[in-house]
Design an enzyme around this catalytic site. Structure first.
Site, PDB file in Angstrom:
ATOM      1  N   GLU A 289      28.102  30.178  52.862  1.00 57.88           N
ATOM      2  CA  GLU A 289      28.505  29.420  54.052  1.00 57.88           C
ATOM      3  C   GLU A 289      27.434  29.459  55.139  1.00 57.88           C
ATOM      4  O   GLU A 289      27.348  28.563  55.959  1.00 57.88           O
ATOM      5  CB  GLU A 289      29.828  29.958  54.620  1.00 57.88           C
ATOM      6  CG  GLU A 289      31.044  29.437  53.876  1.00 57.88           C
ATOM      7  CD  GLU A 289      32.365  29.706  54.594  1.00 57.88           C
ATOM      8  OE1 GLU A 289      32.374  30.380  55.642  1.00 57.88           O
ATOM      9  OE2 GLU A 289      33.395  29.233  54.088  1.00 57.88           O
ATOM     10  N   HIS A 310      26.851  39.857  28.331  1.00 54.34           N
ATOM     11  CA  HIS A 310      27.340  39.294  27.068  1.00 54.34           C
ATOM     12  C   HIS A 310      27.862  37.875  27.249  1.00 54.34           C
ATOM     13  O   HIS A 310      28.501  37.331  26.352  1.00 54.34           O
ATOM     14  CB  HIS A 310      28.421  40.210  26.479  1.00 54.34           C
ATOM     15  CG  HIS A 310      27.891  41.573  26.173  1.00 54.34           C
ATOM     16  ND1 HIS A 310      27.575  41.984  24.904  1.00 54.34           N
ATOM     17  CD2 HIS A 310      27.563  42.605  26.990  1.00 54.34           C
ATOM     18  CE1 HIS A 310      27.095  43.223  24.946  1.00 54.34           C
ATOM     19  NE2 HIS A 310      27.076  43.622  26.213  1.00 54.34           N
ATOM     20  N   LYS A 424      39.130  19.668  53.565  1.00 51.15           N
ATOM     21  CA  LYS A 424      40.363  19.862  54.339  1.00 51.15           C
ATOM     22  C   LYS A 424      40.900  18.537  54.844  1.00 51.15           C
ATOM     23  O   LYS A 424      42.088  18.250  54.744  1.00 51.15           O
ATOM     24  CB  LYS A 424      40.097  20.776  55.551  1.00 51.15           C
ATOM     25  CG  LYS A 424      39.864  22.218  55.206  1.00 51.15           C
ATOM     26  CD  LYS A 424      39.816  23.033  56.501  1.00 51.15           C
ATOM     27  CE  LYS A 424      39.298  24.429  56.238  1.00 51.15           C
ATOM     28  NZ  LYS A 424      38.958  25.136  57.462  1.00 51.15           N
TER      29      LYS A 424
HETATM   30  O1  PA5 Z   1      33.781  32.401  57.417  1.00 47.05           O
HETATM   31  C1  PA5 Z   1      34.568  31.572  57.829  1.00 47.05           C
HETATM   32  O2  PA5 Z   1      34.532  31.158  58.986  1.00 47.05           O
HETATM   33  C2  PA5 Z   1      35.654  31.034  56.926  1.00 47.05           C
HETATM   34  O3  PA5 Z   1      35.520  31.477  55.632  1.00 47.05           O
HETATM   35  C3  PA5 Z   1      37.008  31.472  57.440  1.00 47.05           C
HETATM   36  O4  PA5 Z   1      37.040  32.871  57.498  1.00 47.05           O
HETATM   37  C4  PA5 Z   1      38.139  30.958  56.567  1.00 47.05           C
HETATM   38  O5  PA5 Z   1      38.066  29.573  56.464  1.00 47.05           O
HETATM   39  C5  PA5 Z   1      39.483  31.353  57.144  1.00 47.05           C
HETATM   40  O6  PA5 Z   1      39.614  30.869  58.438  1.00 47.05           O
HETATM   41  P1  PA5 Z   1      40.746  31.396  59.401  1.00 47.05           P
HETATM   42  O7  PA5 Z   1      40.522  32.862  59.613  1.00 47.05           O
HETATM   43  O8  PA5 Z   1      40.576  30.606  60.648  1.00 47.05           O
HETATM   44  O9  PA5 Z   1      42.063  31.152  58.720  1.00 47.05           O
END
Ligand code: PA5
Length: 450
Positions: A289, A310, A424
């Site tokens: 990310e 493996h 989303k």
């Molecule tokens: O790193 C990030 O920002 C995302 O992976 C969030 O942690 C994830 O989408 C969950 O978001 P939230 O804590 O708002 O539910």
């Protein structure tokens, strides 16, 4: 301290090439500490280990003890950065067969996870096993609006209220969320749940050293102070050591960028124990990310050796030469177990009888490293003395700091994730969320082509 060895990249990256990153690494550090780079509103994680107050730690420990005291199981609801860090540490420190131990053999409640998927079967089975177990819930969402954990929490809230009554359910639910905004915050206030705050300036994937990670880790019976102390040692080391050679985070960031620019676009993180599987998952999210944007970024993949030798071993040894490998090596095992001698020796294993499994595993690791380097796979080695809270704290901070530096060297904002929104929005439209009517029609037309 954890050790970093990058000698295994020397066939691909010369000393001079590595040194050519010094300037960029220094600039990246300046951007971080002067808060002048992209995403600088999200740098709270930099100082978390030294900034967290004694008061907050003791609130976390008290809450964890109170939940643990009345639960055989604690369900942690969250997705992405809101569960992976906790799961990484808990799995790394737990008995691999924790779920099979009975209540008395286990020191702390069993931690289960929900809301990191929308599988109907998974959640139905979870509710089924909770019918006859005492349990509590830690629900974690920074935005408080994420679909997956919101659905899981609806289900579990209804279940726990039916099981214990609304009043007792309140004592068994703790929310970790934003201090002011989001649906979870509103709900927690309306219901009167105990809450912990995720600081505004800490993004999800950098939040393991906030209550997001610390509360579940403490509830699982592990020492959060030792975790923070390991992280603090790495915070100080990676801040004070200005020379790239002495600063493991800078060195790792330089090595991976140098490899990337040599066409090594995939990094495979490997562990040699199943305890590390979720450390790999957490790392994949952190790097994926943070760096995968603007058409750039190293693809973070993971393997669990020796199992995956493996399955992925062939590809890694002889497939497209676009990969490099980073190995997390653990020096000491918790237990001692040797290969037994067998009088018939039909499996011809007597030559290793009496050897510890950890020694056999180490030889597999060294043999693999040599074979992969020979096969054109550069190797980076990260060595931990043992899997304990202190070492994991160091490792977490090391990876976070290196990720931020590496992202800046790559030229991206390591602290946003605009690409996560695309699926989303489509999902909301397809599910018929109010306000998405035009988009729904458009997507349904497109879907007819598939
Ligand atoms: O790193 C990030 O920002 C995302 O992976 C969030 O942690 C994830 O989408 C969950 O978001 P939230 O804590 O708002 O539910």
């Amino acid at each position: 301290m954890i050790e970093l060895n990058i000698k295994g990249i020397s066939d691909n990256v010369s000393k001079d090439e590595l040194n050519s990153y010094r300037q960029k690494i220094t600039e990246a550090n300046n951007m971080l500490y002067k808060k002048s780079g992209k995403g600088s509103d999200y740098l709270g994680w930099l100082d978390l280990p030294s900034n967290i107050s004694r008061e907050e730690i003791s609130q976390i420990k008290d809450c964890a003890a109170s939940l643990a005291g009345k639960s055989d199981v604690i369900v942690v609801i969250g997705i992405g950065g809101s569960y992976l860090g906790a799961r990484a540490v808990i799995d790394a420190l737990s008995n691999n067969f924790n779920a099979l131990l009975n209540k008395n053999e286990r020191k702390a409640p069993l931690i289960l996870f929900a809301g990191e998927n929308i599988s109907e079967d998974y959640h139905a089975e979870l509710l089924g096993v909770l019918n006859d177990r005492d349990y509590s819930i830690i629900v974690i969402s920074k935005s408080g609006t994420t679909t997956e954990p919101a659905i899981a929490f609806r289900l579990l809230k209804a279940h726990i209220e039916k099981k214990y009554g609304r009043q007792e359910a309140k004592n068994r639910i703790v929310a970790v969320t934003d201090k002011a905004k989001g649906a979870l915050k509103k709900l927690a206030e309306a219901e009167g749940y105990q809450t912990f705050v995720i600081p505004d300036d800490v993004g999800g994937r950098f939040s393991v050293l906030t209550p997001v990670g610390l509360l579940p880790i403490a509830a699982a019976g592990f020492n959060v102070e030792a975790l923070l102390s390991g992280a603090k040692a790495m915070q100080l080391l990676t801040r004070d050591k200005k020379l790239m050679d002495e600063n493991p985070a800078d060195k790792y960031a330089a090595a991976r960028n140098a490899l990337y620019n040599k066409g090594k676009t995939i990094e495979i993180l490997a562990g040699y124990t199943p305890n590390l599987n979720y450390v790999v998952e957490w790392w994949k999210q952190l790097y994926g990310e943070s760096e995968g944007k603007e058409g750039k970024g190293i693809f973070p993949a993971g393997v669990n050796f020796t199992a995956d030798l493996h399955s992925m071993g062939q590809w890694m040894q002889e497939g497209t030469r676009s990969i490099f490998e980073t190995v997390i090596s653990v020096k000491e095992s918790k237990f001692t177990l040797t290969v037994p001698r067998d009088k018939d020796n039909l499996d011809e294993m007597n030559y290793i009888s009496g050897k510890r499994l950890s020694e056999v595993n180490k030889m597999a690791e060294l043999g693999t490293m040599l074979a992969h380097i020979e096969g054109g796979v550069p190797n980076i080695a990260i060595t931990l003395a043992r899997l304990d809270e202190e070492n994991l704290g160091e490792l977490i901070y090391f990876f976070e700091k290196a990720c931020a530096v590496s992202g800046y060297v790559l030229g991206v904002n390591p602290f946003d994730q605009p690409g996560v929104e695309a699926y989303k929005q489509n999902m909301f439209a397809l599910l018929g969320k109010p306000g998405y009517e035009d988009m729904k029609r458009e997507l349904e037309t497109k879907l007819k082509q598939f």
